[in-house]
Design an enzyme around this catalytic site. Structure first.
Site, PDB file in Angstrom:
ATOM      1  N   ARG A 182      -4.135  -7.806 -20.679  1.00 17.54           N
ATOM      2  CA  ARG A 182      -5.058  -7.256 -21.686  1.00 17.54           C
ATOM      3  C   ARG A 182      -4.317  -6.465 -22.759  1.00 17.54           C
ATOM      4  O   ARG A 182      -4.840  -6.256 -23.839  1.00 17.54           O
ATOM      5  CB  ARG A 182      -6.109  -6.355 -21.027  1.00 17.54           C
ATOM      6  CG  ARG A 182      -7.039  -7.083 -20.093  1.00 17.54           C
ATOM      7  CD  ARG A 182      -8.036  -6.148 -19.462  1.00 17.54           C
ATOM      8  NE  ARG A 182      -9.044  -5.678 -20.394  1.00 17.54           N
ATOM      9  CZ  ARG A 182      -9.086  -4.483 -20.949  1.00 17.54           C
ATOM     10  NH1 ARG A 182      -8.174  -3.586 -20.656  1.00 17.54           N
ATOM     11  NH2 ARG A 182     -10.044  -4.168 -21.791  1.00 17.54           N
ATOM     12  N   PRO A 197       0.810  -1.223   0.000  1.00 17.71           N
ATOM     13  CA  PRO A 197       0.000   0.000   0.000  1.00 17.71           C
ATOM     14  C   PRO A 197       0.845   1.275   0.000  1.00 17.71           C
ATOM     15  O   PRO A 197       0.335   2.353  -0.271  1.00 17.71           O
ATOM     16  CB  PRO A 197      -0.842  -0.114   1.280  1.00 17.71           C
ATOM     17  CG  PRO A 197      -0.242  -1.206   2.079  1.00 17.71           C
ATOM     18  CD  PRO A 197       0.565  -2.060   1.177  1.00 17.71           C
TER      19      PRO A 197
HETATM   20  N1  ADE Z   1      -1.114  -4.933   0.053  1.00 20.10           N
HETATM   21  C1  ADE Z   1      -2.025  -4.506   0.961  1.00 20.10           C
HETATM   22  N2  ADE Z   1      -2.745  -3.491   0.454  1.00 20.10           N
HETATM   23  C2  ADE Z   1      -2.277  -3.249  -0.804  1.00 20.10           C
HETATM   24  C3  ADE Z   1      -2.599  -2.314  -1.817  1.00 20.10           C
HETATM   25  N3  ADE Z   1      -3.563  -1.393  -1.658  1.00 20.10           N
HETATM   26  N4  ADE Z   1      -1.901  -2.368  -2.967  1.00 20.10           N
HETATM   27  C4  ADE Z   1      -0.921  -3.270  -3.134  1.00 20.10           C
HETATM   28  N5  ADE Z   1      -0.565  -4.171  -2.220  1.00 20.10           N
HETATM   29  C5  ADE Z   1      -1.237  -4.171  -1.048  1.00 20.10           C
END
Ligand code: ADE
Length: 245
Positions: free
Chosen positions: A153, A88
């Site tokens: 894609r 994240p």
């Molecule tokens: N792991 C946990 N949340 C994530 C996200 N939003 N994007 C990528 N990997 C993640």
């Protein structure tokens, strides 16, 4: 395109990759997806892949040694992979990044878990940290599936000729126009007259205006970078000022 996915939970991938377009693309040899269980590269008897963080705090951190061994084993075969860590805290995954990644020969995707991955993995191996949105999931596996799906894609031949990534939402910086198919009326709701007219020029103009309206209503931030004519900018201004519908 070759995808190597490094995960603690390879079983999560069996459903999404064994259906529909991705399944067919793999069968046709257009994409090659390999799953690697990080735990197989742990040296100890218990196959330990995570440990408590130095400095204390909640949760566990993915250990560097099993990840390093797994990455190096994969890279021995695929030297030119671009290495992505799903997290994240990464840069936002969007259509521009999708088309950039689709030009690579191979992607190696590390699925982050727990409170994170030992920072030395990032320092030594990772080219890009990627987030699929501003929310936190239990791990990076679903993000890896999203990346594989969206990138695939763009590989020539993966979509049928009737389908195309060229008319996608975002391909010209706008959201896609509304679509209809039979029946012509459902619960008193018809189909816009213009779509039944057979006039392709008018249909194209209607669709473009619908795309502009939708983008203005839902994602006005996209308009700043969309490729628009002066006439289209005027149209948007009239819409925004309530002088047009
Ligand atoms: N792991 C946990 N949340 C994530 C996200 N939003 N994007 C990528 N990997 C993640």
């Amino acid at each position: 395109m070759k995808f190597d996915i490094l995960t603690l939970f390879p079983g999560m991938f069996s459903g999404p990759f064994s259906e529909s377009i991705i399944k067919r693309a793999a069968e046709d040899g257009l994409i090659d997806i390999r799953l690697h269980d990080i735990r197989d590269y742990a040296a100890d008897r218990h196959k330990t892949a995570d440990d408590a963080p130095y400095g204390g705090g909640a949760g566990m951190v993915m250990k560097v040694e099993p990840l390093a061994a797994c990455i190096e084993a994969v890279r021995a075969e695929r030297r030119n992979s671009r290495v992505i860590l799903t997290t994240p805290r990464g840069k936002r995954f969007d259509q521009a990044l999708v088309s950039e990644l689709a030009n690579e020969e191979a992607l190696l995707i590390i699925c982050g878990r727990y409170e994170g991955v030992d920072e030395r993995v990032r320092e030594l191996f990772v080219d890009d940290e990627v987030s699929i949105g501003d929310f936190v999931m239990t791990g990076g596996e679903l993000a890896a599936m999203v990346i594989v799906d969206a990138v695939s894609r763009f590989i020539p031949g993966v979509l049928g000729s009737a389908d195309s990534s060229a008319s996608d939402s975002f391909s010209d910086g706008l959201l896609e126009y509304p679509q209809y198919t039979r029946p012509a009326e459902f619960r008193g709701r018809g189909v816009p007259e213009v779509l039944l007219s057979g006039n392709h020029r008018e249909i194209a103009q209607w669709r473009r205006r619908q795309a502009l309206q939708r983008t203005l209503a839902t994602r006005p931030d996209l308009l700043a970078t969309a490729q628009l004519s002066d006439k289209e900018r005027d149209y948007l201004e009239e819409l925004a000022n309530g002088r047009r519908s």
